[in-house]
Design an enzyme around this catalytic site. Structure first.
Site, PDB file in Angstrom:
ATOM      1  N   GLU A 217       0.807  -1.223   0.000  1.00 54.00           N
ATOM      2  CA  GLU A 217       0.000   0.000   0.000  1.00 54.00           C
ATOM      3  C   GLU A 217       0.840   1.273   0.000  1.00 54.00           C
ATOM      4  O   GLU A 217       0.419   2.310   0.521  1.00 54.00           O
ATOM      5  CB  GLU A 217      -0.993  -0.008   1.181  1.00 54.00           C
ATOM      6  CG  GLU A 217      -2.041  -1.097   1.023  1.00 54.00           C
ATOM      7  CD  GLU A 217      -2.981  -1.239   2.205  1.00 54.00           C
ATOM      8  OE1 GLU A 217      -2.881  -0.450   3.153  1.00 54.00           O
ATOM      9  OE2 GLU A 217      -3.809  -2.169   2.175  1.00 54.00           O
TER      10      GLU A 217
ATOM     11  N   GLU B 173      -5.603  -8.110  -1.053  1.00 55.57           N
ATOM     12  CA  GLU B 173      -5.992  -7.920   0.353  1.00 55.57           C
ATOM     13  C   GLU B 173      -7.424  -7.410   0.371  1.00 55.57           C
ATOM     14  O   GLU B 173      -7.755  -6.447  -0.315  1.00 55.57           O
ATOM     15  CB  GLU B 173      -5.052  -6.946   1.082  1.00 55.57           C
ATOM     16  CG  GLU B 173      -5.353  -6.899   2.575  1.00 55.57           C
ATOM     17  CD  GLU B 173      -4.499  -5.910   3.357  1.00 55.57           C
ATOM     18  OE1 GLU B 173      -3.267  -5.872   3.142  1.00 55.57           O
ATOM     19  OE2 GLU B 173      -5.072  -5.177   4.188  1.00 55.57           O
TER      20      GLU B 173
END
Ligand SMILES: *[C@@H]1O[C@H](CO)[C@@H](O)[C@H](O)[C@H]1NC(C)=O
Ligand SMILES: *[C@@H]1O[C@H](CO)[C@@H](O)[C@H](O)[C@H]1NC(C)=O
Ligand SMILES: *[C@@H]1O[C@H](CO)[C@@H](O)[C@H](O)[C@H]1NC(C)=O
Ligand SMILES: *[C@@H]1O[C@H](CO)[C@@H](O)[C@H](O)[C@H]1NC(C)=O
Ligand SMILES: *[C@@H]1O[C@H](CO)[C@@H](O)[C@H](O)[C@H]1NC(C)=O
Ligand SMILES: *[C@@H]1O[C@H](CO)[C@@H](O)[C@H](O)[C@H]1NC(C)=O
Length: 665
Positions: A180, A256
């Site tokens: 991320e 995810e």
């Protein structure tokens, strides 16, 4: 790839007592198939989400692992993704790196190696993935950025993959970039080159564990980058993708997802996205953050795992609904199977997918989750309606001759609060290659030719109990292969079992904080190191610990009570912190940052000598002892009223702890 147009035919049957209709859906492989399925997985780490699991006694620990990984038993996961520990806070704690320092290599730290081996023991075919969230400070040469020296970062990551094979016989199949965070094309190419140079051509790269863009566009514009990357992994995609991602022709994964409280709405979220990530977004793998909620529930995102195992001291664990929702897909399909093109939405809401092994087996998964019973933590879920409906499935092509289908059903029954999960019903006999289901809201069905499905079970675990009120650890009893002491949850820094070979005793075995510079962080780690332990409800208690500073000039250590925050909020943790320093002073503060000083003075403490600190808090008053003598007393302590006990250091510095004792009221 074409997707089936839904509601192909409306079949009307006249019945004596009225009329009902059934939408029809064709399941067919005549026009070719859809994408290859890559599996359903769980993510351990990002961060420290399996921390408490390792401390469970047998047989409970093995039982939990069975529910997650054992084929034809529970979630029967196809994929295990783990964090490549980077010594920094990554949501619910820190995970240790295999290279704390530039000249250091150790492939026995933490619990991810153990977890991967346990998963593989149960399912030798499990797909293993590694992804870094953070990196040790030396990788960034002091900058909070891992790409200035891409060759160093690539070598660091490749070492982890080589170590997995060399020390644990684990084949890591996929590796990611930086969770991320920004990616760097030059780094990705160098990672590919470094993998290949080390004989790891088979290891594939996932990029970039963030949004679909900008990675998708970058792959379209840069053929060399495109050759380096095999999978676009997006997080929390809300079941949709973007046209650039489709144009790349790469595998698309929800690398995810979920991150939702694991009650029944969490199970509903999981049921909806497992189907619709493919139906709407062409994603062929979905990975749950997290695998198992094995961290103190008051840390961020408590209980956001497929099941709950947060009480090693009692042995209690809970097999939550997402485990059985997972089983609906995982027990009846495998990575390498192929989705049919004929998947889609149901006319009255919900969705269906179908998968085949290409050898005649067919698995159909249908979900009718309503909006309010399937909301995930993110992204926002647009409104939609689901109502009860009759759905007729017409089997065509190589499926036309199927005579019988096994039927597995979950009914959430929100109204009666009496759900039933993963129930095996009587097999359906097919007469003319079709079957009709009377679907109501909030159901999941699997119809399949696979006959090996099983709802596994172990005897009920012991009842839930609070953390013991009297707790001691002298760190003399190790539990190999783990490098950490039971129940301590590091929130900044890394606390490891340590053996001082030259110490004749009593401090041969200690717990040592080993991180000496600020890592390349993912979250906002504190400037101090801290490990929390115990019951968040603790109010009145005594904490005692022997401490040993190894930093002669600026060394400092603390013990603490009523610590109210960890995880990404650790910097703003409040509580009662009793510090001693190597310069011969002490302090009492009401925060980890040390900004609100309640007491300070001389202590005579020094580095390289053991001292015993004791902190007693009772109501609004606290008392501190140094080596058995009162150092300060009757100090009025502000809120918080409760929280964990903790130990830690003043900075990223070496220090040791021994004979930790808590006595709580
Ligand atoms: C692993 O995969 C192989 C090949 O697909 C298969 O034959 C075997 O049964 C699988 N093993 C398990 C334990 O699932
Ligand atoms: C389905 O899979 C099983 C193994 O699970 C296999 O024995 C069988 O031949 C396959 N094909 C059909 C049509 O059932
Ligand atoms: C859902 O149903 C309600 C009530 O029938 C209706 O007002 C609304 O427009 C529907 N919403 C959608 C998204 O179809
Ligand atoms: C579904 O079919 C049954 C008859 O099998 C009928 O009683 C029922 O009303 C139908 N439901 C819907 C929503 O059409
Ligand atoms: C190890 O123990 C010896 C003997 O007690 C002591 O002098 C030394 O400082 C200790 N070293 C560490 C790193 O704890
Ligand atoms: C701390 O102060 C309280 C109240 O004045 C007193 O009763 C107690 O003995 C003191 N404790 C120590 C260890 O001096």
């Amino acid at each position: 790839m074409a997707h089936a147009v839904l509601a192909v035919v409306v079949v009307s049957l006249s019945l004596p007592l009225g009329f009902y209709s059934s939408q029809s859906y064709v399941l067919d492989d005549k026009q070719g198939l859809g994408r290859v399925f890559d599996g359903i997985g769980g993510l351990s780490g990002g961060g420290a989400t399996s921390r408490l699991l390792v401390n469970y006694a047998e047989p409970y620990r093995s039982q939990i692992l069975d529910y997650l990984f054992k084929p034809d038993f529970g979630a029967s996961l196809h994929i295990l993704k783990v964090e490549i520990g980077g010594d920094a806070q990554t949501t619910d704690g820190t995970e240790p790196s295999h290279m704390h320092y530039e000249n250091d290599e150790n492939y026995f730290r933490g619990y991810e190696w153990w977890l991967m081996k346990e998963a593989k023991k149960r399912n030798p075919n499990i797909t293993l993935i590694g992804l870094p969230w953070a990196f040790p400070g030396w990788v960034g040469h002091g900058k909070n950025w891992p790409y200035d020296f891409p060759d160093i970062t690539a070598a660091y990551v490749v070492n982890w993959i080589l170590g997995a094979k060399q020390y644990h016989d684990l084949d890591i199949q996929y590796v990611g970039i930086w969770n991320e965070r920004n990616f760097d094309s030059k780094y990705i190419k160098l990672l590919r080159y470094t993998l290949d140079k080390n004989g790891l051509e088979r290891v594939r790269i996932i990029a970039s564990d963030n949004l679909w863009e900008p990675i998708a566009l970058s792959l379209l514009l840069d053929p060399e980058l495109s050759r380096a990357v095999d999978v676009i992994g997006a997080h929390y995609p809300g079941t949709t993708t973007v046209s650039d991602a489709l144009k790349t022709q790469k595998k698309l994964w929800s690398s995810e997802d979920y991150s939702t409280f694991n009650d029944e709405v969490g199970g509903g979220c999981w049921a909806r996205i497992l189907n619709q990530n493919y139906v709407n977004g062409h994603m062929t793998a979905t990975i749950s953050w997290n695998l198992v909620a094995s961290y103190y529930e008051k840390l961020p995102f408590g209980r956001d795992g497929l099941m709950t195992a947060e009480e090693p001291w009692s042995g209690n664990y809970v097999v939550e609904s997402p485990v059985w929702i997972t089983a609906h897909t995982t027990q009846f399909s495998q990575p390498g199977w192929t989705y049919l093109q004929t998947v889609g939405q149901l006319a009255q809401g919900g969705s269906y997918i179908a998968l085949t092994d290409g050898k005649g087996n067919l698995t159909v998964v249908i979900e009718t989750m309503t909006h309010d019973h399937s909301v995930c933590i993110r992204p926002p879920l647009p409104v939609f309606n689901v109502t009860s409906q009759n759905a007729t499935f017409l089997l065509k092509g190589s499926f036309a001759s199927i005579k019988e289908l096994q039927v597995w059903r979950s009914q959430f029954n929100f109204r009666t609060k009496n759900p039933s999960f993963f129930e095996k019903l009587t097999p359906l006999k097919l007469l003319d290659g079709s079957f009709t289901l009377n679907l109501v809201e909030d159901e999941v069905y699997t119809l399949t030719t696979i006959t090996t499905g099983r709802k596994g079970s172990h005897p009920d675990p012991p009842p839930s109990a609070r953390f013991p009120k009297i707790y001691k650890d002298n760190f003399n009893v190790r539990s190999p292969p783990f490098s950490e002491a039971p129940n301590f949850a590091d929130q900044t820094g890394v606390f490891e079992n340590y053996v001082n070979m030259t110490d004749p005793g009593p401090h041969t075995f200690t717990l040592r904080q080993v991180i000496t510079e600020r890592p390349v962080t993912w979250a906002t780690d504190a400037d101090q190191t801290i490990s929390v332990i115990g019951d968040y409800q603790w109010h009145n208690l005594m904490v005692t610990c022997d401490v040993f500073m190894e930093n002669t000039k600026t060394g400092g250590v603390f013990i603490a009570a009523r610590v109210d925050k960890g995880g990404q909020s650790v910097r703003s943790a409040k509580g009662i912190f009793f510090w001693v320093f190597a310069d011969g002073t002490y302090k009492v503060t009401s925060d980890l940052a040390g900004q609100t000083v309640l007491e300070e003075g001389q202590s005579g403490t020094q580095a390289y000598g053991w001292h015993t600190l004791s902190l007693t808090v009772k109501g609004q008053s606290a008392l501190g002892l140094l080596d058995g003598n009162p150092l300060w007393n009757n100090t009025v302590v502000p809120s918080p009223k409760n929280g964990w006990a903790a130990i830690g250091t003043h900075s990223f510095e070496l220090a040791q702890f021994d004979n930790f004792v808590v006595v709580a009221e």
